[in-house]
Design an enzyme around this catalytic site. Structure first.
Site, short mmCIF file in Angstrom:
data_model
loop_
_atom_site.label_atom_id
_atom_site.label_comp_id
_atom_site.label_asym_id
_atom_site.label_seq_id
_atom_site.Cartn_x
_atom_site.Cartn_y
_atom_site.Cartn_z
N MET A 1 24.65 -63.46 1.40
CA MET A 1 24.77 -64.37 2.54
C MET A 1 26.17 -64.26 3.17
O MET A 1 26.59 -65.14 3.92
CB MET A 1 24.49 -65.81 2.12
CG MET A 1 23.04 -65.96 1.61
SD MET A 1 22.42 -67.62 1.71
CE MET A 1 23.51 -68.46 0.62
N GLY A 2 26.88 -63.18 2.85
CA GLY A 2 28.18 -62.96 3.48
C GLY A 2 29.29 -63.78 2.85
O GLY A 2 29.14 -64.29 1.75
N ALA A 3 30.42 -63.89 3.57
CA ALA A 3 31.66 -64.46 3.00
C ALA A 3 31.92 -63.74 1.67
O ALA A 3 32.05 -64.37 0.62
CB ALA A 3 31.58 -65.97 2.84
N HIS B 1 33.06 -61.57 -1.54
CA HIS B 1 34.18 -61.53 -2.48
C HIS B 1 33.94 -60.36 -3.43
O HIS B 1 32.92 -59.65 -3.32
CB HIS B 1 34.33 -62.86 -3.22
CG HIS B 1 33.04 -63.37 -3.80
ND1 HIS B 1 32.38 -62.73 -4.84
CD2 HIS B 1 32.25 -64.42 -3.45
CE1 HIS B 1 31.28 -63.39 -5.14
NE2 HIS B 1 31.15 -64.41 -4.30
N GLN C 1 16.44 -71.42 2.68
CA GLN C 1 16.75 -71.74 1.28
C GLN C 1 17.74 -72.89 1.13
O GLN C 1 18.12 -73.24 0.02
CB GLN C 1 17.25 -70.51 0.54
CG GLN C 1 18.66 -70.07 0.87
CD GLN C 1 19.01 -68.78 0.16
OE1 GLN C 1 18.46 -67.73 0.45
NE2 GLN C 1 19.94 -68.85 -0.78
N HIS D 1 30.42 -59.78 -4.99
CA HIS D 1 29.46 -59.05 -4.15
C HIS D 1 29.76 -57.55 -4.17
O HIS D 1 28.85 -56.72 -4.28
CB HIS D 1 29.54 -59.52 -2.69
CG HIS D 1 29.18 -60.97 -2.47
ND1 HIS D 1 30.10 -61.90 -2.04
CD2 HIS D 1 28.01 -61.63 -2.60
CE1 HIS D 1 29.50 -63.07 -1.90
NE2 HIS D 1 28.24 -62.94 -2.24
N GLN E 1 17.97 -67.73 -10.20
CA GLN E 1 17.53 -66.94 -9.04
C GLN E 1 17.09 -65.54 -9.49
O GLN E 1 16.10 -65.00 -8.99
CB GLN E 1 18.67 -66.84 -8.04
CG GLN E 1 18.40 -65.90 -6.88
CD GLN E 1 19.43 -66.05 -5.78
OE1 GLN E 1 19.34 -66.96 -4.96
NE2 GLN E 1 20.42 -65.17 -5.77
N ARG F 1 31.46 -70.29 -1.73
CA ARG F 1 31.75 -71.71 -1.47
C ARG F 1 33.14 -72.13 -1.98
O ARG F 1 33.62 -73.20 -1.61
CB ARG F 1 30.67 -72.60 -2.10
CG ARG F 1 29.32 -72.53 -1.39
CD ARG F 1 28.34 -73.52 -2.01
NE ARG F 1 27.06 -73.54 -1.31
CZ ARG F 1 26.04 -72.74 -1.60
NH1 ARG F 1 26.16 -71.85 -2.56
NH2 ARG F 1 24.90 -72.83 -0.92
P1 AMP Z 1 25.21 -64.96 -2.23
O1 AMP Z 1 25.90 -64.30 -1.08
O2 AMP Z 1 25.95 -66.08 -2.84
O3 AMP Z 1 23.77 -65.28 -1.93
O4 AMP Z 1 25.17 -63.86 -3.38
C1 AMP Z 1 24.64 -62.58 -3.17
C2 AMP Z 1 24.53 -61.87 -4.51
O5 AMP Z 1 25.82 -61.79 -5.11
C3 AMP Z 1 23.63 -62.63 -5.50
O6 AMP Z 1 22.85 -61.69 -6.24
C4 AMP Z 1 24.63 -63.33 -6.37
O7 AMP Z 1 24.15 -63.62 -7.67
C5 AMP Z 1 25.75 -62.31 -6.42
N1 AMP Z 1 27.01 -62.96 -6.80
C6 AMP Z 1 27.53 -64.11 -6.29
N2 AMP Z 1 28.67 -64.44 -6.92
C7 AMP Z 1 28.87 -63.48 -7.87
C8 AMP Z 1 29.88 -63.26 -8.85
N3 AMP Z 1 30.89 -64.11 -9.02
N4 AMP Z 1 29.78 -62.17 -9.64
C9 AMP Z 1 28.74 -61.29 -9.49
N5 AMP Z 1 27.76 -61.45 -8.58
C10 AMP Z 1 27.82 -62.53 -7.78
#
Ligand code: AMP
Length: 282
Positions: free
Chosen positions: A30-32, A34, A61, A37, A155, A189
């Site tokens: 979902m971007g932003a 780090h 979602q 990702h 998830q 977040r």
């Molecule tokens: P999101 O952008 O939060 O929907 O996350 C996208 C993907 O990155 C999902 O598969 C998350 O589980 C993964 N993700 C988010 N935070 C982390 C993290 N700290 N370490 C590894 N993978 C992550």
């Protein structure tokens, strides 16, 4: 890196890539972005010929309108990080492109027990929205391999079930949670935390680690109660802190010393909801 905004154009390009015998890895986000990702992109690049990342803040979602509206967006930095990581394709569709028919008559996914506990209980409808977007993305990208983060443990289980339900032959890779130096799980977040709350936030990981350290066979309720109290004392408003069977997320009241366990937590600091989890015994 090539940027696509249209699903049909991306699908057509990837069909050619597939026909040439190349393997495609996919990282939905979902971007932003780090480093967590980016670690998924790196994992994809290791075993695929071409890696696709998507950025789409999926309205379907979010059960909390405010959370959706305040979701951070850092597109320019995201593109920069993906370029540096060597990502081949970025897919950045609009809501209309993803849901041309809207979402009112969306398919219902029979997730069963999985969507009744933990995140499912506290975020009604959330996993239906996750399945809707991931199903659509998998149809568009048709990857050989899908990369998800263990950070969103439940998830991962939901998407594993979606892959089974849809009889997709895409292989799922669950990658380790990347953390800040103080233990806080990286999350988009986190930037919304005030300085005071950012200083408090590592307590989630600390508490999960405490559970792991103090785990014993027999009753688990005291351990869970102490953990919840620790978070409350640390300034959190706790949705849950639970110990569950790591294979099916059955919530456990006691441990036989053999079942593979995971501890999972969700708690607010101010209006920012943080989640984390830790495998206890495997
Ligand atoms: P999101 O952008 O939060 O929907 O996350 C996208 C993907 O990155 C999902 O598969 C998350 O589980 C993964 N993700 C988010 N935070 C982390 C993290 N700290 N370490 C590894 N993978 C992550």
């Amino acid at each position: 890196m090539i940027l696509y905004k249209k699903a049909a154009a991306l699908s057509a390009y990837l069909a050619k890539i597939r026909q040439q015998g190349n393997r495609i890895g996919f990282v939905p986000t979902m971007g932003a972005l780090h480093q967590g990702h980016i670690s998924l992109v790196q994992a994809s690049k290791k075993i695929n010929d071409l890696s696709v990342c998507s950025i789409f803040v999926n309205p379907a979602q979010f059960n909390d309108k405010q959370d959706f509206e305040k979701y951070p967006s850092t597109i320019e930095q995201d593109i920069d990080q993906l370029e540096k990581a060597g990502c081949d394709i970025l897919f950045m569709p609009s809501v209309a492109e993803m849901y041309p028919q809207g979402t009112i008559d969306a398919e219902h996914y029979p997730l069963g027990y999985l969507e009744t506990v933990l995140e499912g209980e506290f975020r009604p409808g959330h996993f239906q929205g996750v399945c809707l977007v991931v199903h659509r993305l998998l149809d568009i990208v048709q990857p050989h391999e899908l990369f998800l983060g263990q950070k969103d443990y439940q998830q991962c289980m939901v998407i594993k079930k979606l892959i089974e339900l849809k009889k997709s032959n895409c292989a799922l890779h669950i990658c380790p949670t990347l953390r800040e130096n103080d233990g806080l799980a990286m999350s988009s977040r986190n930037v919304r935390l005030s300085a005071k709350d950012r200083a408090r936030a590592p307590k989630i990981y600390e508490t999960l680690t405490d559970i792991k350290t103090n785990l014993q066979t027999g009753d688990l309720n005291q351990l869970k109660k102490r953990a919840a109290q620790k978070l409350t004392d640390g300034g959190f408003t706790v949705d849950y802190i639970e110990i569950a069977n790591a294979d099916n997320l059955e919530i456990l009241e006691s441990w036989n010393g053999e079942t593979k366990l995971t501890a999972l937590a969700a708690a607010f600091l101010g209006d920012v909801r943080l989640i984390d989890n830790l495998l206890l015994a495997d």
